[in-house]
Design an enzyme around this catalytic site. Sequence first.
Site, PDB file in Angstrom:
ATOM      1  N   CYS A   1      10.108  14.033 -12.571  1.00 42.67           N
ATOM      2  CA  CYS A   1      11.412  14.665 -12.438  1.00 42.67           C
ATOM      3  C   CYS A   1      11.703  15.079 -10.994  1.00 42.67           C
ATOM      4  O   CYS A   1      11.848  14.231 -10.126  1.00 42.67           O
ATOM      5  CB  CYS A   1      11.504  15.843 -13.409  1.00 42.67           C
ATOM      6  N   HIS A   2      11.778  16.367 -10.702  1.00 35.59           N
ATOM      7  CA  HIS A   2      12.012  16.861  -9.347  1.00 35.59           C
ATOM      8  C   HIS A   2      10.709  17.068  -8.562  1.00 35.59           C
ATOM      9  O   HIS A   2      10.748  17.347  -7.367  1.00 35.59           O
ATOM     10  CB  HIS A   2      12.775  18.192  -9.385  1.00 35.59           C
TER      11      HIS A   2
END
Length: 186
Positions: A110-111
């Site tokens: 994800c991030h």
Amino acid sequence: MDIKGKKIAILATNGFEQAELEVPRDRLKQAGATVDVISLAAGQIKGWDQKDWGRPVKVDKTLDQASASDYDAIVLPGGQINPDLLRLEPKALKFIKDIFEAKKIVAAVCHAPWLLIETGIAKGRKMTSYKSIKTDVVNAGADWQDAAVVVDQGVITSRNPGDLEAFSAKIIEEVKEGRHLQRSAA
């Protein structure tokens, strides 16, 4: 796959995406690994569960108590808050970089590829991430790909919670394979 006897670090702080910590943790434990949640401070950290604060998770060790030499891999959960806070912490970046430089498995979802950017690990690698940080990944010198899981010499990345089963399975497979001695430095 059985990875009994292997030790995995999950580095996180408040604001981690709930599923991105819990799913890999649970799959790795089911495969026989010992998994430690490592954070900046002792106690508990609180997740972010889609649109609101989630459940707390017990911290097994602080960064001051953890050594990269004790682990076979590191898992970096995403969420927007968690990796943004961790990339400001020199001890967190050093821990990630030490595991990478020991040619062990580094997995980010994800991030969390922000942490691979901050440590210099992203440069020259095939990677994926959450779509909103694609430009960050590309600007860091990585070859961004839109795939559930991208692996480049033991650096594993995934896009979002929908990829967690494939992400977790790939971590288990890579840990079973062992160190990536031919991996180039960041």
